[in-house]
Design an enzyme around this catalytic site. Structure first.
Site, mmCIF file in Angstrom:
data_model
loop_
_atom_site.group_PDB
_atom_site.id
_atom_site.type_symbol
_atom_site.label_atom_id
_atom_site.label_comp_id
_atom_site.label_asym_id
_atom_site.label_seq_id
_atom_site.Cartn_x
_atom_site.Cartn_y
_atom_site.Cartn_z
ATOM 1 N N ALA A 1 0.868 -1.185 0.000
ATOM 2 C CA ALA A 1 0.000 0.000 0.000
ATOM 3 C C ALA A 1 0.903 1.233 0.000
ATOM 4 O O ALA A 1 0.781 2.142 0.843
ATOM 5 C CB ALA A 1 -0.964 -0.010 1.188
ATOM 6 N N ILE A 2 1.798 1.228 -0.967
ATOM 7 C CA ILE A 2 2.882 2.211 -1.032
ATOM 8 C C ILE A 2 2.341 3.632 -1.151
ATOM 9 O O ILE A 2 1.438 3.900 -1.939
ATOM 10 C CB ILE A 2 3.791 1.876 -2.252
ATOM 11 C CG1 ILE A 2 4.421 0.490 -2.078
ATOM 12 C CG2 ILE A 2 4.842 2.958 -2.491
ATOM 13 C CD1 ILE A 2 5.327 0.322 -0.894
ATOM 14 N N HIS A 3 2.908 4.532 -0.338
ATOM 15 C CA HIS A 3 2.546 5.951 -0.428
ATOM 16 C C HIS A 3 3.828 6.781 -0.407
ATOM 17 O O HIS A 3 4.944 6.214 -0.366
ATOM 18 C CB HIS A 3 1.576 6.331 0.697
ATOM 19 C CG HIS A 3 2.066 5.964 2.070
ATOM 20 N ND1 HIS A 3 3.214 6.484 2.625
ATOM 21 C CD2 HIS A 3 1.570 5.104 3.002
ATOM 22 C CE1 HIS A 3 3.383 5.989 3.833
ATOM 23 N NE2 HIS A 3 2.410 5.132 4.092
ATOM 24 N N HIS B 1 6.699 5.872 1.976
ATOM 25 C CA HIS B 1 7.597 4.777 1.547
ATOM 26 C C HIS B 1 8.558 5.276 0.474
ATOM 27 O O HIS B 1 9.737 4.934 0.469
ATOM 28 C CB HIS B 1 6.779 3.612 0.959
ATOM 29 C CG HIS B 1 5.811 2.988 1.912
ATOM 30 N ND1 HIS B 1 4.442 3.026 1.716
ATOM 31 C CD2 HIS B 1 5.995 2.296 3.056
ATOM 32 C CE1 HIS B 1 3.846 2.392 2.697
ATOM 33 N NE2 HIS B 1 4.754 1.939 3.526
ATOM 34 N N GLN C 1 10.157 7.681 10.707
ATOM 35 C CA GLN C 1 10.009 8.226 12.062
ATOM 36 C C GLN C 1 8.563 8.135 12.546
ATOM 37 O O GLN C 1 8.303 8.151 13.734
ATOM 38 C CB GLN C 1 10.516 9.676 12.073
ATOM 39 C CG GLN C 1 10.284 10.446 13.351
ATOM 40 C CD GLN C 1 11.020 9.850 14.548
ATOM 41 O OE1 GLN C 1 11.997 9.118 14.378
ATOM 42 N NE2 GLN C 1 10.543 10.137 15.741
ATOM 43 N N GLN D 1 2.575 -9.844 12.897
ATOM 44 C CA GLN D 1 2.430 -8.600 13.662
ATOM 45 C C GLN D 1 0.983 -8.141 13.814
ATOM 46 O O GLN D 1 0.741 -7.041 14.291
ATOM 47 C CB GLN D 1 3.320 -7.507 13.097
ATOM 48 C CG GLN D 1 2.955 -7.002 11.714
ATOM 49 C CD GLN D 1 4.057 -6.096 11.144
ATOM 50 O OE1 GLN D 1 5.085 -6.563 10.706
ATOM 51 N NE2 GLN D 1 3.827 -4.790 11.150
#
Ligand code: PAF
Length: 281
Positions: free
Chosen positions: A32-34, A37, A148, A61
């Site tokens: 679900a690359i944004h 990333h 972060q 996880q």
């Protein structure tokens, strides 16, 4: 961009690069690359000759009641974005190969994994540390890039890498935000229009607390109250936690040095996190 689901192919390709003296940066993702990333990929590419990315929705996880099944998996779009961002090798492990029947080993980073996110999501960080260590064992990169936004995850992985003598440099990249301040997250996709409007509360609360810190406020209780006061204007926001902690994620009564303000809240079916690092400014 090379693409594989096999660990053996990843090892072979990286070994070839190593023979040519090339350095490798690694960006692990759950897809679900944004733009968050992609900023990690950009940084990895700036600091290494080759970039490996992984896309793997890691079942370890997620707790049984969490969103493992409905976690977004736009595979074609992810590939397109990662290719355009100049990823050299994309590893898409298959769960049954990555965790073959009978696997039992878990990596637990004592003390850091049970607080904040860990308190709300028991077992989550053992799943994260285990998958990241396994990915690192195969890729063997020079640098591992983390965001972060997941400050606790980054701290836990830094600690794991140090404690287990994993030969990799952990690098953190700043949180990427929408124009109104909302931190980019794959889970933002769960927000309705109204929830999306109110989700800005997380960052607004942190900004208000930062303004008070800049004005000299040092009481953690009062800083948390500032965040909560902002959140009262956003009725869809249901607090999970508002915390002021030190570098080792231990609660602070007063801010005397570097600190992390960390928040988590639910909006509808989404659970969002954000944080602010305080280094005296
Ligand atoms: O931050 C994430 O997307 C995941 O926790 C990670 C580091 C890729 C491990 O599954």
């Amino acid at each position: 961009m090379l693409r594989t689901h096999r660990a053996s192919t990843v090892r072979r390709v990286v070994a070839g690069w190593r023979r040519r003296g090339l350095t490798v940066g690694f960006v692990p993702t759950m897809g679900a690359i944004h733009a968050g990333h992609l900023s990690l990929v950009e940084r990895a590419a700036r600091h290494a000759d080759r970039v490996v990315a992984s896309v793997f929705v890691n079942p370890l996880q997620f707790a049984p009641h969490e969103d493992y099944r409905r976690y977004p998996r736009p595979a074609q779009r992810d590939r397109r974005l990662l290719r355009a961002a100049s990823v050299d090798l994309l590893w898409e492990p298959r769960a049954a190969e990555f965790y073959p029947a009978g696997h039992r080993t878990r990596v637990k980073v004592e003390g850091l994994g049970d607080v904040l996110e860990g308190a709300s999501r028991p077992g989550h960080f053992a799943g994260v540390a285990t998958v990241v260590l396994k990915l690192l064992q195969v890729v063997g990169p020079d640098a591992l890039w983390l965001g972060q936004k997941d400050a606790q995850q980054a701290r836990i992985i830094e600690r794991m890498v140090q404690d287990l003598d994993v030969p990799v440099r952990v690098r953190r990249a700043p949180t990427v935000r929408e124009r109104d301040g909302l931190a980019l997250s794959s889970r933002n996709a769960y927000l309705s229009r109204e929830e999306r409007r109110q989700a800005v509360a997380l960052w607004r609360g942190l900004e208000a607390a930062r303004a008070r810190l800049r004005a000299g406020e040092r009481s953690a209780a009062r800083l948390k109250a500032v965040v909560r006061r902002v959140w009262r204007e956003y009725p869809r926001v249901r607090e999970d936690y508002v915390a002021v902690v030190d570098r080792d994620l231990q609660p602070l009564a007063r801010v005397r040095g570097p600190a992390l303000l960390a928040v988590a809240a639910r909006l509808g079916r989404a659970r969002l996190i954000d944080n602010l690092e305080w280094n005296g400014r």
